[in-house]
Scaffold this active site. Sequence first.
Site: not given
Length: 512
Positions: A307, A268
């Site tokens: 993120c 990720e």
Amino acid sequence: MTNNPPSAQIKPGEYGFPLKLKARYDNFIGGEWVAPADGEYYQNLTPVTGQLLCEVASSGKRDIDLALDAAHKVKDKWAHTSVQDRAAILFKIADRMEQNLELLATAETWDNGKPIRETSAADVPLAIDHFRYFASCIRAQEGGISEVDSETVAYHFHEPLGVVGQIIPWNFPLLMASWKMAPALAAGNCVVLKPARLTPLSVLLLMEIVGDLLPPGVVNVVNGAGGVIGEYLATSKRIAKVAFTGSTEVGQQIMQYATQNIIPVTLELGGKSPNIFFADVMDEEDAFFDKALEGFALFAFNQGEVCTCPSRALVQESIYERFMERAIRRVESIRSGNPLDSVTQMGAQVSHGQLETILNYIDIGKKEGADVLTGGRRKLLEGELKDGYYLEPTILFGQNNMRVFQEEIFGPVLAVTTFKTMEEALELANDTQYGLGAGVWSRNGNLAYKMGRGIQAGRVWTNCYHAYPAHAAFGGYKQSGIGRETHKMMLEHYQQTKCLLVSYSDKPLGLF
């Protein structure tokens, strides 16, 4: 590096949030607290004040080997523990976390700098829920049977991978650890986990709270620099998988390491998520419009250290002036400052280095010709907070080809531009190397659906943003990663499928 405990350290209780910390924290290996093999520790500073919080083990390769030894010693026993018993342990972990919610939330705030209102209402409750969710999922998971013919059957079994390595980022230390640990443990794996060097505290406190619930060696936590022990863990022939959350650049390295041993990875990685506002959001002065304004301001959530930060805002040209007047006013009303104050909405950046990186990007934007609409400066506080790492939420206006639109800044910096049509909005949204998240805001359901299907991102929030429920799949397209986290499909990322093909016939094939 230091070898002696600090003679004095900050006292978080002075701010009214009691937090009794040890001067020094070791590694958690084989169910025990183990000093680093080389005897070295590093100073863990709090971004709240820039002062010493505690010392933490600065580990090396020998410490990873000890953790792997402990995990392999118990992996078969844990793999053969019934799903009922594994689920029961995960439920107990969640209960213990809930009983210690204030402690974990306060530690997360001191270590990371995010507001206590976020850690207590979002980070820790979500972490708790993920353990409960995967405890439920493993009880409900079923194998499969395929009838090949009347006397031949294919049985399909889910089996754990074995010992897995997990490398955790500094932006959501406890939540990201829970995202990874919960499905791995539910599936029957043992874990060697490396917290981020900047934010190890909450995971260490978690092991103090729940470590006795797990058989020794099932979870092992080793602290230190990623370039040393992270690389060693990821390249080890003794792990069956590596899961990593962090930058795309480091993710590329992790993927290369995994290819050496042909093991699966879950990555990720970075993002530059578009948040798209169509003209109809201003059709009414109502709760929906207020929600959209909040959605615009969510680039400052977690100080922009997310993120999926909606760090690019695309605003339809016909409403730009009117919308931005209200949006800027909303951003300028964000209460930033002491993260331990329950009214604070935006806290401190995680480190001085990260603060400097963000300020440098703001300068880059100015040099590229971007206009600073608000913010753009370090925020100086008084008293004990004067050396903390604080920043004003910042909005820049420019063009999508600028670096501030294309590169992940990881701070409360929003790059804004305009579009005329849905087609142009879609083109701008997809003009990025990343594809982790996106937001679409519109009263037109058909328009929102078409945009959501057209955007190249693993998650598209529609008329919402920054929701992370356990049962919604999360992961990236393009250079934002491989695999998915959360959702029951995550169990299969920590399992391998065995097919047992059985013939109940006495007849030979007749080939030889």
